[in-house]
Design a protein around this motif. Structure first.
Motif, PDB file in Angstrom:
ATOM      1  N   LEU A 145       0.991  -0.873  -0.389  1.00  0.00           N
ATOM      2  CA  LEU A 145      -0.248  -0.341  -0.167  1.00  0.00           C
ATOM      3  C   LEU A 145       0.944   1.384   0.120  1.00  0.00           C
ATOM      4  CD1 LEU A 145      -2.833   1.096  -0.138  1.00  0.00           C
ATOM      5  CD2 LEU A 145      -2.457   0.955   2.631  1.00  0.00           C
ATOM      6  N   ILE A 146       1.724   1.409   1.005  1.00  0.00           N
ATOM      7  CA  ILE A 146       2.912   2.357   1.074  1.00  0.00           C
ATOM      8  C   ILE A 146       4.017   2.661  -0.095  1.00  0.00           C
ATOM      9  CG2 ILE A 146       2.259   2.789   3.762  1.00  0.00           C
ATOM     10  CD1 ILE A 146       5.194   1.769   3.596  1.00  0.00           C
ATOM     11  N   GLN A 147       4.284   1.377  -0.823  1.00  0.00           N
ATOM     12  CA  GLN A 147       4.275   2.180  -1.949  1.00  0.00           C
ATOM     13  C   GLN A 147       3.452   2.115  -3.445  1.00  0.00           C
ATOM     14  OE1 GLN A 147       8.229   1.040  -2.133  1.00  0.00           O
ATOM     15  NE2 GLN A 147       7.756   2.226  -4.385  1.00  0.00           N
ATOM     16  N   GLY A 148       2.766   1.754  -3.234  1.00  0.00           N
ATOM     17  CA  GLY A 148       1.448   2.633  -4.105  1.00  0.00           C
ATOM     18  C   GLY A 148       1.569   3.791  -4.298  1.00  0.00           C
ATOM     19  N   ILE A 149       1.499   3.991  -2.587  1.00  0.00           N
ATOM     20  CA  ILE A 149       1.223   5.436  -2.563  1.00  0.00           C
ATOM     21  C   ILE A 149       2.263   6.332  -3.244  1.00  0.00           C
ATOM     22  CG2 ILE A 149       1.774   7.960  -0.757  1.00  0.00           C
ATOM     23  CD1 ILE A 149      -0.438   5.590   0.952  1.00  0.00           C
ATOM     24  N   SER A 150       3.475   5.937  -3.038  1.00  0.00           N
ATOM     25  CA  SER A 150       5.435   6.077  -3.394  1.00  0.00           C
ATOM     26  C   SER A 150       4.908   6.766  -4.960  1.00  0.00           C
ATOM     27  CB  SER A 150       6.295   5.457  -2.973  1.00  0.00           C
ATOM     28  OG  SER A 150       7.436   5.943  -3.371  1.00  0.00           O
ATOM     29  N   GLU A 151       4.525   5.307  -5.342  1.00  0.00           N
ATOM     30  CA  GLU A 151       4.560   5.444  -6.706  1.00  0.00           C
ATOM     31  C   GLU A 151       4.049   6.486  -7.732  1.00  0.00           C
ATOM     32  OE1 GLU A 151       6.700   3.483  -8.623  1.00  0.00           O
ATOM     33  OE2 GLU A 151       7.325   2.652  -6.786  1.00  0.00           O
ATOM     34  N   VAL A 152       2.702   6.671  -6.946  1.00  0.00           N
ATOM     35  CA  VAL A 152       1.512   7.381  -7.370  1.00  0.00           C
ATOM     36  C   VAL A 152       2.322   9.385  -7.213  1.00  0.00           C
ATOM     37  CG1 VAL A 152      -0.552   8.967  -7.240  1.00  0.00           C
ATOM     38  CG2 VAL A 152      -0.775   6.347  -6.670  1.00  0.00           C
ATOM     39  N   LEU A 153       2.914   9.300  -6.115  1.00  0.00           N
ATOM     40  CA  LEU A 153       3.353  10.272  -6.172  1.00  0.00           C
ATOM     41  C   LEU A 153       4.002  10.454  -6.970  1.00  0.00           C
ATOM     42  CD1 LEU A 153       3.776  10.341  -1.925  1.00  0.00           C
ATOM     43  CD2 LEU A 153       3.025  11.818  -3.257  1.00  0.00           C
ATOM     44  N   LYS A 154       5.615   9.989  -7.616  1.00  0.00           N
ATOM     45  CA  LYS A 154       6.438  10.003  -8.405  1.00  0.00           C
ATOM     46  C   LYS A 154       5.248  10.048  -9.921  1.00  0.00           C
ATOM     47  CE  LYS A 154       9.268   6.339  -6.789  1.00  0.00           C
ATOM     48  NZ  LYS A 154       9.646   5.270  -6.713  1.00  0.00           N
ATOM     49  N   LEU A 155       4.507   9.833  -9.746  1.00  0.00           N
ATOM     50  CA  LEU A 155       3.824   9.874 -11.222  1.00  0.00           C
ATOM     51  C   LEU A 155       3.422  10.916 -11.052  1.00  0.00           C
ATOM     52  CD1 LEU A 155       1.551   6.439 -11.880  1.00  0.00           C
ATOM     53  CD2 LEU A 155       3.294   7.522 -13.082  1.00  0.00           C
ATOM     54  N   ILE A 156       2.685  12.075 -10.293  1.00  0.00           N
ATOM     55  CA  ILE A 156       2.022  13.316 -10.015  1.00  0.00           C
ATOM     56  C   ILE A 156       2.867  14.385 -10.344  1.00  0.00           C
ATOM     57  CG2 ILE A 156       0.910  14.730  -8.681  1.00  0.00           C
ATOM     58  CD1 ILE A 156      -0.729  12.499  -7.221  1.00  0.00           C
ATOM     59  N   LEU A 157       3.892  14.201  -9.367  1.00  0.00           N
ATOM     60  CA  LEU A 157       5.190  14.693  -9.554  1.00  0.00           C
ATOM     61  C   LEU A 157       6.496  14.955 -11.340  1.00  0.00           C
ATOM     62  CD1 LEU A 157       6.361  14.086  -5.776  1.00  0.00           C
ATOM     63  CD2 LEU A 157       5.202  16.366  -6.961  1.00  0.00           C
ATOM     64  N   GLY A 158       6.115  14.086 -11.320  1.00  0.00           N
ATOM     65  CA  GLY A 158       6.137  13.369 -12.941  1.00  0.00           C
ATOM     66  C   GLY A 158       7.715  13.446 -13.650  1.00  0.00           C
ATOM     67  N   ARG A 159       7.779  12.781 -12.048  1.00  0.00           N
ATOM     68  CA  ARG A 159       9.265  11.575 -11.705  1.00  0.00           C
ATOM     69  C   ARG A 159       8.550  10.515 -12.608  1.00  0.00           C
ATOM     70  NH1 ARG A 159      11.247  11.769  -5.069  1.00  0.00           N
ATOM     71  NH2 ARG A 159      11.258  14.250  -5.734  1.00  0.00           N
ATOM     72  N   GLU A 160       9.443  10.194 -13.575  1.00  0.00           N
ATOM     73  CA  GLU A 160       9.537   9.126 -14.508  1.00  0.00           C
ATOM     74  C   GLU A 160       9.612   7.859 -13.812  1.00  0.00           C
ATOM     75  OE1 GLU A 160       8.555   7.118 -17.890  1.00  0.00           O
ATOM     76  OE2 GLU A 160       8.179   9.747 -17.642  1.00  0.00           O
ATOM     77  N   VAL A 161       8.649   7.075 -14.012  1.00  0.00           N
ATOM     78  CA  VAL A 161       8.795   5.440 -13.007  1.00  0.00           C
ATOM     79  C   VAL A 161       9.260   4.433 -14.465  1.00  0.00           C
ATOM     80  CG1 VAL A 161       7.229   3.581 -12.196  1.00  0.00           C
ATOM     81  CG2 VAL A 161       6.894   5.807 -11.844  1.00  0.00           C
ATOM     82  N   PRO A 162      10.471   3.743 -13.969  1.00  0.00           N
ATOM     83  CA  PRO A 162      11.277   3.345 -15.339  1.00  0.00           C
ATOM     84  C   PRO A 162       9.419   2.344 -15.176  1.00  0.00           C
ATOM     85  CG  PRO A 162      12.588   3.009 -13.063  1.00  0.00           C
ATOM     86  CD  PRO A 162      11.274   3.935 -13.187  1.00  0.00           C
TER      87      PRO A 162
END
Length: 166
Positions: A145-162
């Motif tokens: 769950l918390i890793q999902g939060i991290s991934e969504v924050l990366k997406l919102i902030l525009g950090r590319e998720v490889p």
């Protein structure tokens, strides 16, 4: 930052838990040697290795999500531009991932606590406690769950998720 803390936590848990694979492989080898070389099978190895494998499997969910190793169906998002793809992925997390993860956290916690309160054990000649594995499911669900939060924050902030192509 929260992203770094969550990513680091799941990275550390993933690396530590990966050692469990070595432990249960060694136990299986030990049991095979005892059984076929010395004709003295262990009574505990099968149940212990089964529980260790279950622990290993569930605890790596957050680590796998951090490294984008979960199965993905990119039929829609592969044709989108970067911004549109990110927002579709955020919507997917909000609609599908977070409700599932929340149910996983709450139900596995209840499942583990009930097992603990009952002192649940395995059946057979060696009765091992079951609640540690069931409570590990709740911990694994929380890490996911918390890793999902991290991934969504990366997406919102525009950090590319490889994305790893298979």
């Amino acid at each position: 930052m929260i992203i770094k803390a969550i990513d680091t936590l799941n990275e550390v848990v993933g690396r530590v838990v990966s050692v469990v694979a070595i432990v249960f492989a060694a136990m299986i080898i030990f049991d095979v040697i005892m059984r076929y070389v010395f004709n003295a099978p262990t009574r505990w190895a099968f149940d212990v290795t089964k529980q260790l494998y279950g622990f290993y499997f569930v605890m790596l969910g957050g680590y796998a999500l951090r490294h984008q190793s979960h199965v993905r169906v990119d039929l829609v998002t592969e044709t989108l531009g970067n911004t549109a793809r990110r927002w579709v992925e955020v919507a997917g997390y909000l609609i599908f991932f977070f409700p599932f993860a929340w149910v996983f956290v709450t139900r596995s916690w209840d499942f583990g606590m009930k097992s603990w309160q009952q002192g649940e054990t395995t059946y057979g000649s060696v009765q091992l406690p079951v609640y540690p594995l069931k409570l590990a499911m709740a911990a694994a669900a929380f890490l996911l769950l918390i890793q999902g939060i991290s991934e969504v924050l990366k997406l919102i902030l525009g950090r590319e998720v490889p994305h790893h192509d298979s």
